[in-house]
Structures are given as structure tokens and as C-alpha cells.
Design a protein around this motif. Structure first.
Motif, PDB file in Angstrom:
ATOM      1  N   VAL A 120       0.835  -1.199   0.000  1.00 10.26           N
ATOM      2  CA  VAL A 120       0.000   0.000   0.000  1.00 10.26           C
ATOM      3  C   VAL A 120       0.875   1.256   0.000  1.00 10.26           C
ATOM      4  O   VAL A 120       0.679   2.180  -0.812  1.00 10.26           O
ATOM      5  CB  VAL A 120      -0.949   0.018   1.219  1.00 10.26           C
ATOM      6  CG1 VAL A 120      -1.668   1.369   1.341  1.00 10.26           C
ATOM      7  CG2 VAL A 120      -1.976  -1.097   1.113  1.00 10.26           C
ATOM      8  N   ILE A 121       1.850   1.289   0.875  1.00  9.34           N
ATOM      9  CA  ILE A 121       2.717   2.474   0.969  1.00  9.34           C
ATOM     10  C   ILE A 121       3.587   2.596  -0.272  1.00  9.34           C
ATOM     11  O   ILE A 121       3.829   3.707  -0.767  1.00  9.34           O
ATOM     12  CB  ILE A 121       3.549   2.417   2.263  1.00  9.34           C
ATOM     13  CG1 ILE A 121       2.617   2.743   3.440  1.00  9.34           C
ATOM     14  CG2 ILE A 121       4.742   3.371   2.222  1.00  9.34           C
ATOM     15  CD1 ILE A 121       3.216   2.617   4.798  1.00  9.34           C
ATOM     16  N   LEU A 122       4.039   1.489  -0.832  1.00  6.49           N
ATOM     17  CA  LEU A 122       4.813   1.516  -2.063  1.00  6.49           C
ATOM     18  C   LEU A 122       4.006   2.137  -3.199  1.00  6.49           C
ATOM     19  O   LEU A 122       4.515   2.963  -3.961  1.00  6.49           O
ATOM     20  CB  LEU A 122       5.242   0.094  -2.433  1.00  6.49           C
ATOM     21  CG  LEU A 122       6.042  -0.075  -3.722  1.00  6.49           C
ATOM     22  CD1 LEU A 122       7.352   0.701  -3.663  1.00  6.49           C
ATOM     23  CD2 LEU A 122       6.308  -1.550  -3.998  1.00  6.49           C
ATOM     24  N   THR A 123       2.755   1.746  -3.316  1.00  4.54           N
ATOM     25  CA  THR A 123       1.887   2.276  -4.370  1.00  4.54           C
ATOM     26  C   THR A 123       1.674   3.782  -4.189  1.00  4.54           C
ATOM     27  O   THR A 123       1.732   4.549  -5.166  1.00  4.54           O
ATOM     28  CB  THR A 123       0.531   1.540  -4.376  1.00  4.54           C
ATOM     29  OG1 THR A 123       0.759   0.132  -4.546  1.00  4.54           O
ATOM     30  CG2 THR A 123      -0.376   2.034  -5.488  1.00  4.54           C
ATOM     31  N   ILE A 124       1.454   4.206  -2.958  1.00  2.92           N
ATOM     32  CA  ILE A 124       1.285   5.639  -2.678  1.00  2.92           C
ATOM     33  C   ILE A 124       2.543   6.411  -3.073  1.00  2.92           C
ATOM     34  O   ILE A 124       2.481   7.423  -3.784  1.00  2.92           O
ATOM     35  CB  ILE A 124       0.978   5.872  -1.181  1.00  2.92           C
ATOM     36  CG1 ILE A 124      -0.384   5.270  -0.808  1.00  2.92           C
ATOM     37  CG2 ILE A 124       1.000   7.372  -0.848  1.00  2.92           C
ATOM     38  CD1 ILE A 124      -0.640   5.190   0.688  1.00  2.92           C
ATOM     39  N   LYS A 125       3.696   5.934  -2.609  1.00  2.48           N
ATOM     40  CA  LYS A 125       4.962   6.627  -2.883  1.00  2.48           C
ATOM     41  C   LYS A 125       5.251   6.687  -4.383  1.00  2.48           C
ATOM     42  O   LYS A 125       5.717   7.708  -4.903  1.00  2.48           O
ATOM     43  CB  LYS A 125       6.108   5.928  -2.150  1.00  2.48           C
ATOM     44  CG  LYS A 125       6.084   6.132  -0.643  1.00  2.48           C
ATOM     45  CD  LYS A 125       7.086   5.239   0.067  1.00  2.48           C
ATOM     46  CE  LYS A 125       8.512   5.660  -0.181  1.00  2.48           C
ATOM     47  NZ  LYS A 125       9.465   4.833   0.600  1.00  2.48           N
ATOM     48  N   ALA A 126       4.983   5.590  -5.072  1.00  7.21           N
ATOM     49  CA  ALA A 126       5.244   5.544  -6.512  1.00  7.21           C
ATOM     50  C   ALA A 126       4.348   6.529  -7.261  1.00  7.21           C
ATOM     51  O   ALA A 126       4.814   7.263  -8.145  1.00  7.21           O
ATOM     52  CB  ALA A 126       5.030   4.121  -7.032  1.00  7.21           C
TER      53      ALA A 126
END
Length: 338
Positions: A120-126
Motif C-alpha cells: 500500500v505504501i509503495l503504491t502511494i509513494k510511486a
């Protein structure tokens, strides 16, 4: 802000894993504290603008658009929430191609270091990086927590706090039922901009101690068993957990290894007495291997399998415990600094 669609090189991002040092189960009670450590084993993302949405994860052998797919529903939900956030910030969003790699597992067995929170956090950051929008770590945490709360997740969100900050953190939990009610009755913008009542403090250890993660290779206990453990939580457990956590924080800040050692061991014993299912035979062996050495060890997270942690104050003893773990079939998953 207008974003131009192009097919240039991918933008890259990453998100770490996490493990609890102390405060598991108690952190489910609003206002209590847990200590969560970043584990620098990463999920990676490559993202670029595209003519249409294409999302791929190496967890699966196919890619999807934003049309609902059960396997990809967590990522799809995250994409929709971030798009909504960017629209509020007057960002003209465009479709993209997103490739996620790094399963945080071995031979189909998850390490238990936070793959759902990490993705989830990876998708947000990307997404925010692709759109060249600056976002605070606190907002990353809030958006990730919003996604999980909207999906009915009952976790404390302490994993998200640690992964968002990529640091050792002390996390004070918020009233999740209250925020769920806000999500149902208030606008997205109002919910995101409101004060949820949590606190995330980055902790810096005064001295150079080692942090070790041992992986049992066995999965954690089921949700049903976790719910049974929750039924055993009482006022005495919560008070003792909070006292231990506060002592560990004091020890970390002051570099008092005896305070850290005593409080970590007490935290482990407290979990063991809460419910026998928390400590599998492998986790018990992991902890016992650290006895008589200049270190402390305990289970981490829900328990019943997955990982245990150790904090070592002596490099020779670090070597000894790793050798003991190896003989017991416990894999050294990560070795870093506290």
C-alpha cells in the motif's frame, strides 16, 4: 497542475518491511504505545505514464487494469484513493503502468514483515513521485491507513507508521472505530485533514546496538487464533505492556542496555502468559538461544510463527546466537542496527 502523458523511463520507488519490538496486542487499544522497527528488506516499484492502467505484481502471473480483481483489490483501492487525493491537490492524474516486485516471502511462505502494508505504501509513494508531488510521511501513513480502514482492516496501523517513516518508531494508536465512522459520514478531504489522535515518534538509539531478525519458516497464527488471543487482553496486561514499552523507549534514548534488556524480556514473558499459542516451539527456541548472552530476544507481532527479534549488545554474542539459530533451522532474515 497538468501532467503530460509520455512513455519515458520508469520512475522507481521502494518500501521496507517492519517488525514489532514491543507493544503487540496492547496497541490495539487506542492511546497505547508500541515500538516498531523498520526491516530493510524491500518491495520495489517501477511506474511510468501510459495510455491505460496496467498493474503487475510478481505475486501473480498476470496484470490488471482498475477493473476489480480480487488478487489486486488492495492495490486497486490504493490507486483510487491516491487519485482522489491528487485531484484534491489539483493534480491532473493520468493512467500509468505499475510493476511491483519483491514478495517478502520464500517458497510461498511469507516472512511476516508487513507485505500488505508495504505494498500500500509503495503504491502511494510511486504514484505521488510519478506525479512529481511532494507528500509528507505523515500523509503517506494517513492515506495508507484510510485504505485499510475503508477495507475493514482491524489492525492498529502501527506497521504503516513504521513503513511510512522507514525508521524505528514509537507509535501511539488512534480510535479506529471513530475514524471508520468519519470515513462513512464525512468527505474524504475532511477525514484526511482531520486530527486522528495518533502520534508517531522517530526513536534514535544513543549507542550502536545490533538488531537481528530470526525467521522460523512457519506461518503466523490464523485470524481466528488472533481473535482468541484478543479475548485474553485485560487491564493488567495493558498496564504492564505500556510500562515495558516506556522503559524500552527510555533505554533506547539513553543507551541503557540493561533497561532495554529487562523490558524486552518482560514484554516477551507478558505475551507468553497472555496466550500459549503466541509462542510456537520454534519461537521458544529462538528466544532460548539468546539466554546467557549479552542480548534480549522475543517473538514479534501476532506470534505463533513467522519472526522473532533479538537486540545484541555484544558482537561475539551476535555470532553465537546466529550459529545457535542455524542449528535449530531458524534463518537469519535480517541483521542491522537498532
Amino acid at each position: 497542475m497538468k501532467i503530460t502523458v509520455n512513455n519515458t523511463d520508469f520512475v522507481e520507488e521502494k518500501a521496507c518491511g517492519k517488525l514489532y519490538i514491543a507493544g503487540e496486542y496492547a496497541i490495539l487499544t487506542p492511546g497505547l504505545t508500541a515500538i516498531v522497527k523498520n526491516v530493510n528488506i524491500y518491495m520495489n516499484a517501477q511506474i511510468r505514464f501510459s495510455e491505460k492502467y496496467k498493474i503487475y505484481s510478481d505475486m501473480y502471473n498476470y496484470s490488471v487494469s482498475l477493473e476489480h480483481d480480487e488478487n489486486y483489490s488492495l492495490i486497486q483501492e490504493t490507486v483510487n484513493v491516491v487519485n482522489k487525493y491528487l485531484h484534491i491537490k489539483s493534480i491532473d492524474t493520468k493512467p500509468f503502468e505499475l510493476n511491483i516486485t519483491g514478495k517478502m516471502e520464500k517458497e510461498g511462505k511469507k516472512y511476516g514483515i508487513g507485505s500488505s502494508g508495504s505494498v500500500v505504501i509503495l503504491t502511494i509513494k510511486a504514484m505521488v513521485r510519478l506525479h512529481k508531488y511532494c507528500i509528507s510521511k505523515d500523509t503517506i501513513f494517513k492515506l495508507a491507513a484510510y485504505v485499510l480502514l475503508k477495507r475493514g482492516d482491524n489492525g492498529s496501523m502501527g506497521d504503516l507508521a513504521c513503513i511510512a517513516y522507514e525508521e524505528l518508531v514509537a507509535y501511539i494508536s488512534f480510535d479506529r472505530e471513530k475514524i471508520k465512522e468519519k470515513i462513512e459520514n464525512e468527505t474524504f478531504e475532511k477525514v484526511i485533514n482531520s486530527d486522528w489522535g495518533y502520534k508517531i515518534e522517530v526513536l534514535k538509539c544513543k549507542h550502536d546496538y545490533e538488531f537481528l531478525v530470526g525467521w522460523t519458516g512457519k506461518p503466523a497464527i490464523s485470524k481466528d487464533m488472533i481473535n482468541n488471543v484478543k479475548k485474553s487482553i485485560n487491564k493488567d496486561f495493558l498496564e504492564k505492556s505500556d510500562e515495558n514499552v516506556k522503559n524500552i523507549i527510555k533505554g533506547i534514548k539513553s543507551g541503557n542496555k540493561e533497561l532495554i534488556k529487562e523490558a524486552v524480556i518482560k514484554s516477551g514473558d507478558l505475551l507468553k502468559n497472555l496466550d500459549s499459542s503466541i509462542y510456537s516451539n520454534e519461537l521458544t527456541e529462538l528466544v532460548n538461544a539468546a539466554k546467557e548472552l549479552d542480548m534480549c530476544a522475543k517473538s514479534s507481532g501476532a506470534g505463533g510463527g513467522d519472526c522473532g527479534i533479538a537486540i545484541s549488545f555484544n558482537k561475539n554474542d551476535t555470532k553465537t546466537v546466529i550459529e545457535k539459530w542455524e542449528k535449530k533451522g531458524i534463518v537469519l532474515l535480517y541483521r542491522g542496527r537498532l
